[in-house]
Design a protein around this motif. Structure first.
Motif, PDB file in Angstrom:
ATOM      1  N   ALA A  94       0.814  -1.218   0.000  1.00 17.73           N
ATOM      2  CA  ALA A  94       0.000   0.000   0.000  1.00 17.73           C
ATOM      3  C   ALA A  94       0.844   1.263   0.000  1.00 17.73           C
ATOM      4  CB  ALA A  94      -0.940  -0.003   1.201  1.00 17.73           C
ATOM      5  N   HIS A  95       2.096   1.173   0.473  1.00 19.64           N
ATOM      6  CA  HIS A  95       2.942   2.355   0.582  1.00 19.64           C
ATOM      7  C   HIS A  95       3.495   2.819  -0.767  1.00 19.64           C
ATOM      8  CE1 HIS A  95       5.543  -1.154   0.629  1.00 19.64           C
ATOM      9  NE2 HIS A  95       6.519  -0.380   0.199  1.00 19.64           N
ATOM     10  N   GLU A  96       3.384   1.995  -1.819  1.00 23.30           N
ATOM     11  CA  GLU A  96       3.920   2.366  -3.131  1.00 23.30           C
ATOM     12  C   GLU A  96       2.922   3.253  -3.879  1.00 23.30           C
ATOM     13  OE1 GLU A  96       6.838   1.929  -3.878  1.00 23.30           O
ATOM     14  OE2 GLU A  96       7.621   0.091  -2.991  1.00 23.30           O
ATOM     15  N   SER A  97       2.539   4.369  -3.262  1.00 28.38           N
ATOM     16  CA  SER A  97       1.492   5.232  -3.827  1.00 28.38           C
ATOM     17  C   SER A  97       1.890   5.802  -5.183  1.00 28.38           C
ATOM     18  CB  SER A  97       1.171   6.368  -2.857  1.00 28.38           C
ATOM     19  OG  SER A  97       2.338   7.140  -2.586  1.00 28.38           O
ATOM     20  N   ASN A 116      12.738   3.152 -10.049  1.00 29.53           N
ATOM     21  CA  ASN A 116      13.428   3.745  -8.910  1.00 29.53           C
ATOM     22  C   ASN A 116      12.402   4.101  -7.852  1.00 29.53           C
ATOM     23  OD1 ASN A 116      15.230   4.956  -7.196  1.00 29.53           O
ATOM     24  ND2 ASN A 116      15.249   6.902  -8.298  1.00 29.53           N
ATOM     25  N   PHE A 117      12.236   3.249  -6.890  1.00 28.71           N
ATOM     26  CA  PHE A 117      11.248   3.478  -5.832  1.00 28.71           C
ATOM     27  C   PHE A 117      11.884   4.307  -4.731  1.00 28.71           C
ATOM     28  CE2 PHE A 117      10.000  -0.724  -7.573  1.00 28.71           C
ATOM     29  CZ  PHE A 117       8.857  -0.290  -8.211  1.00 28.71           C
ATOM     30  N   THR A 118      11.229   5.395  -4.408  1.00 26.78           N
ATOM     31  CA  THR A 118      11.768   6.272  -3.364  1.00 26.78           C
ATOM     32  C   THR A 118      11.421   5.777  -1.976  1.00 26.78           C
ATOM     33  OG1 THR A 118       9.772   7.637  -3.516  1.00 26.78           O
ATOM     34  CG2 THR A 118      11.650   8.282  -4.869  1.00 26.78           C
ATOM     35  N   THR A 119      10.364   4.977  -1.876  1.00 28.97           N
ATOM     36  CA  THR A 119       9.940   4.477  -0.574  1.00 28.97           C
ATOM     37  C   THR A 119      10.242   2.998  -0.484  1.00 28.97           C
ATOM     38  OG1 THR A 119       8.128   6.050  -0.591  1.00 28.97           O
ATOM     39  CG2 THR A 119       8.014   4.265   1.030  1.00 28.97           C
TER      40      THR A 119
END
Length: 212
Positions: free
Chosen positions: A62-65, A185-188
């Motif tokens: 869920a955090h990968e908004s 590139n995922f920042t979270t």
């Protein structure tokens, strides 16, 4: 009398030839339009699968908004393009969604449970099947456009194109750079597992009594 008959026959033949040219151009153009409709059907089907895919992946990440916002925006663009007649816009929207789905699949790689989820696997299979159908529909459309474009610029049919209201059509071509894989590139980062509680410290031994 004979010359008049010859003139009438020639005029009739010209009229028949004109009708034949008109019908040939119109039928070929309609075939190309129907082929484009086949692409639209598959683009719409692809767009319709995205909401369920997003909800499934959200259950695990869920955090990968940012990923969900990108794929949802791409899905909206694809659905809108499928309703229009701009072939280049359809191809660009299709490619944009493909790029967004690469990020979704990268998220799945970080979650083994998600990769094994049956609903996720079913959606992936349906998306793959739809992509194959889009590829087939694109080839069919381009073949129809190739036939049309050759007729429009070929004598004698080119003389009837204005009367028939038929012109060359654009091919369904992937945008430039579509063969370059998008950067993921995922920042979270994924949430870390909670650290195990530290064991309680051992009590210190009592002090020795003072010696006399």
């Amino acid at each position: 009398m004979v010359p008049a008959i010859i003139i009438v026959v020639v005029l009739v033949l010209l009229v028949l030839f004109g009708i034949s040219g008109f019908n040939k151009l119109r039928k070929t153009d309609i075939s190309a339009q129907e082929a484009l409709g086949g692409i639209d059907v598959q683009l719409t089907r692809r767009a319709d699968l995205i909401p369920n895919l997003v909800e499934t992946v959200k259950g695990y990440a869920a955090h990968e908004s940012g990923v969900f916002e990108a794929v949802t925006a791409s899905r909206t663009g694809l659905a809108a393009a499928a309703k229009g007649d701009d072939v280049a816009a359809k191809a660009a929207a299709d490619q944009a969604l493909s790029q967004a789905l690469v990020r979704v699949n990268a998220v799945a790689e970080a979650y083994p449970d998600l990769k094994a989820n049956q609903q996720f696997l079913d959606l992936q299979a349906q998306l793959k099947d739809t992509e194959d159908k889009i590829s087939f529909a694109r080839t069919y459309y381009n073949d129809a456009v190739s036939t049309l474009n050759k007729i429009v610029v070929t004598i004698p049919w080119m003389f009837f194109s204005g009367m028939a209201g038929v012109a060359q059509r654009k091919f369904y071509e992937a945008p430039a750079g579509q063969d370059v894989a998008p950067t993921v590139n995922f920042t979270t980062p994924p949430p870390a597992a909670p650290a195990a509680a530290a064991p309680p410290a051992a009590p210190e031994p009592p002090a020795a009594p003072p010696t006399a």
